[in-house]
Write a protein that holds these residues in place. Structure first.
Motif, PDB file in Angstrom:
ATOM      1  N   ILE A  17       0.506  -1.062   0.059  1.00  0.00           N
ATOM      2  CA  ILE A  17      -0.131   0.161   0.108  1.00  0.00           C
ATOM      3  C   ILE A  17       0.879   1.014   0.091  1.00  0.00           C
ATOM      4  O   ILE A  17       0.646   2.561  -0.558  1.00  0.00           O
ATOM      5  CB  ILE A  17      -0.724   0.306   0.815  1.00  0.00           C
ATOM      6  CG1 ILE A  17      -1.947  -1.188   0.701  1.00  0.00           C
ATOM      7  CG2 ILE A  17      -1.020   1.169   1.310  1.00  0.00           C
ATOM      8  CD1 ILE A  17      -2.597  -1.698   2.177  1.00  0.00           C
ATOM      9  N   GLY A  18       2.024   1.908   0.756  1.00  0.00           N
ATOM     10  CA  GLY A  18       3.153   2.346   1.178  1.00  0.00           C
ATOM     11  C   GLY A  18       3.733   2.398  -0.735  1.00  0.00           C
ATOM     12  O   GLY A  18       3.818   3.898  -0.885  1.00  0.00           O
ATOM     13  N   LEU A  19       3.943   1.030  -1.472  1.00  0.00           N
ATOM     14  CA  LEU A  19       4.153   1.801  -2.360  1.00  0.00           C
ATOM     15  C   LEU A  19       3.422   1.945  -3.686  1.00  0.00           C
ATOM     16  O   LEU A  19       3.422   2.875  -4.327  1.00  0.00           O
ATOM     17  CB  LEU A  19       4.656   0.616  -3.216  1.00  0.00           C
ATOM     18  CG  LEU A  19       5.246  -0.261  -4.436  1.00  0.00           C
ATOM     19  CD1 LEU A  19       6.580   1.463  -4.546  1.00  0.00           C
ATOM     20  CD2 LEU A  19       5.495  -0.845  -4.880  1.00  0.00           C
ATOM     21  N   LEU A  24       0.886   6.706  -6.508  1.00  0.00           N
ATOM     22  CA  LEU A  24      -0.163   8.239  -6.985  1.00  0.00           C
ATOM     23  C   LEU A  24       1.140   9.302  -6.428  1.00  0.00           C
ATOM     24  O   LEU A  24       0.496  10.505  -7.102  1.00  0.00           O
ATOM     25  CB  LEU A  24      -1.288   8.140  -5.773  1.00  0.00           C
ATOM     26  CG  LEU A  24      -1.989   6.489  -6.006  1.00  0.00           C
ATOM     27  CD1 LEU A  24      -2.982   6.455  -4.556  1.00  0.00           C
ATOM     28  CD2 LEU A  24      -2.993   6.537  -6.903  1.00  0.00           C
ATOM     29  N   GLU A  25       1.552   9.788  -5.052  1.00  0.00           N
ATOM     30  CA  GLU A  25       1.863  10.509  -5.379  1.00  0.00           C
ATOM     31  C   GLU A  25       3.476  11.288  -6.357  1.00  0.00           C
ATOM     32  O   GLU A  25       2.948  12.122  -7.061  1.00  0.00           O
ATOM     33  CB  GLU A  25       3.056  10.744  -4.166  1.00  0.00           C
ATOM     34  CG  GLU A  25       4.007  11.610  -3.467  1.00  0.00           C
ATOM     35  CD  GLU A  25       3.350  13.338  -4.009  1.00  0.00           C
ATOM     36  OE1 GLU A  25       3.893  14.834  -4.175  1.00  0.00           O
ATOM     37  OE2 GLU A  25       1.534  13.637  -3.488  1.00  0.00           O
ATOM     38  N   ALA A 125      11.862  -0.230  -6.531  1.00  0.00           N
ATOM     39  CA  ALA A 125      11.350  -2.161  -7.987  1.00  0.00           C
ATOM     40  C   ALA A 125      12.601  -2.847  -6.030  1.00  0.00           C
ATOM     41  O   ALA A 125      11.158  -4.321  -6.272  1.00  0.00           O
ATOM     42  CB  ALA A 125      12.658  -2.159  -8.620  1.00  0.00           C
ATOM     43  N   LEU A 126      12.898  -2.683  -5.331  1.00  0.00           N
ATOM     44  CA  LEU A 126      13.346  -3.639  -4.059  1.00  0.00           C
ATOM     45  C   LEU A 126      11.611  -3.413  -3.786  1.00  0.00           C
ATOM     46  O   LEU A 126      11.662  -5.242  -3.477  1.00  0.00           O
ATOM     47  CB  LEU A 126      13.516  -2.810  -3.333  1.00  0.00           C
ATOM     48  CG  LEU A 126      14.221  -4.150  -2.145  1.00  0.00           C
ATOM     49  CD1 LEU A 126      14.690  -5.293  -3.160  1.00  0.00           C
ATOM     50  CD2 LEU A 126      15.416  -3.026  -1.154  1.00  0.00           C
ATOM     51  N   ILE A 127      10.989  -3.007  -3.274  1.00  0.00           N
ATOM     52  CA  ILE A 127      10.146  -3.236  -2.673  1.00  0.00           C
ATOM     53  C   ILE A 127       8.640  -3.698  -3.244  1.00  0.00           C
ATOM     54  O   ILE A 127       7.721  -4.843  -3.061  1.00  0.00           O
ATOM     55  CB  ILE A 127       8.713  -1.978  -2.646  1.00  0.00           C
ATOM     56  CG1 ILE A 127       9.050  -0.976  -1.606  1.00  0.00           C
ATOM     57  CG2 ILE A 127       7.443  -1.900  -2.157  1.00  0.00           C
ATOM     58  CD1 ILE A 127       9.614   0.287  -0.927  1.00  0.00           C
ATOM     59  N   SER A 128       8.685  -3.511  -4.864  1.00  0.00           N
ATOM     60  CA  SER A 128       7.755  -4.217  -5.718  1.00  0.00           C
ATOM     61  C   SER A 128       8.215  -5.866  -5.769  1.00  0.00           C
ATOM     62  O   SER A 128       7.693  -6.637  -5.474  1.00  0.00           O
ATOM     63  CB  SER A 128       8.078  -3.486  -7.157  1.00  0.00           C
ATOM     64  OG  SER A 128       7.804  -2.785  -7.106  1.00  0.00           O
ATOM     65  N   LEU A 129       9.453  -5.977  -5.392  1.00  0.00           N
ATOM     66  CA  LEU A 129      10.092  -7.488  -5.868  1.00  0.00           C
ATOM     67  C   LEU A 129       9.501  -8.261  -4.568  1.00  0.00           C
ATOM     68  O   LEU A 129       9.242  -9.230  -4.441  1.00  0.00           O
ATOM     69  CB  LEU A 129      11.542  -7.485  -5.963  1.00  0.00           C
ATOM     70  CG  LEU A 129      12.725  -8.366  -6.568  1.00  0.00           C
ATOM     71  CD1 LEU A 129      11.930  -9.462  -8.072  1.00  0.00           C
ATOM     72  CD2 LEU A 129      14.098  -8.355  -6.623  1.00  0.00           C
TER      73      LEU A 129
END
Length: 149
Positions: A17-19, A24-25, A125-129
């Motif tokens: 959600i933070g990602l 969105l920002e 990218a790390l958070i996505s992974l």
């Protein structure tokens, strides 16, 4: 997995959600009038690509983006909105995570010499992974509620 306050799956959902809020920002602060009417975003990217030390980046930009700057402006701006909404709501989450990872890697390669942007793109990218491999759509998501994925 032991965790404080929330379960491990809930913490991964917080990360997802933070990602999504980060995407969105990114969409919110864009000068959409500049991007769509004056072509400022694509013109800036064209300048970066033209000076890029890797010829593959220059050739790729010239082949894919340069011939269709207006369409690509819409693709970039609305991709960021779609990624943000998909991740915050947990809708088509694995697709949003994979596409966000790809977009961040494209941004990372294009702006390889802009150290101010590298940290953001690398962390996104790390958070996505992590969110993808931790299957973050299992908690607090429309995907989870619908039993998708």
């Amino acid at each position: 997995m032991d965790a404080i306050w929330l379960t491990g799956a809930e913490w991964v959902a917080v990360l997802r959600i933070g990602l999504g809020l980060w995407w969105l920002e990114s969409w919110r602060h864009k000068d959409r009038k500049g991007w769509f009417e004056r072509g400022t975003g694509i013109a800036w990217a064209a300048d970066v690509a033209a000076k890029h030390r890797w010829s593959a980046v220059r050739r790729g930009f010239d082949a894919v983006v340069a011939p269709r700057p207006r369409a690509m402006a819409y693709v970039v701006v609305y991709a960021e909105l779609a990624l943000g909404l998909g991740l915050v709501l947990g809708f088509l989450t694995p697709v949003a995570l994979a596409c966000g990872l790809l977009l961040n890697l494209l941004y990372l390669v294009l702006m390889i010499h802009d150290w101010a942007e590298q940290g953001q793109n690398a962390m996104m990218a790390l958070i996505s992974l992590v969110a993808l491999f931790a299957m973050s759509w299992q908690t607090w998501s429309l995907d989870g509620a619908l039993g998708w994925f």
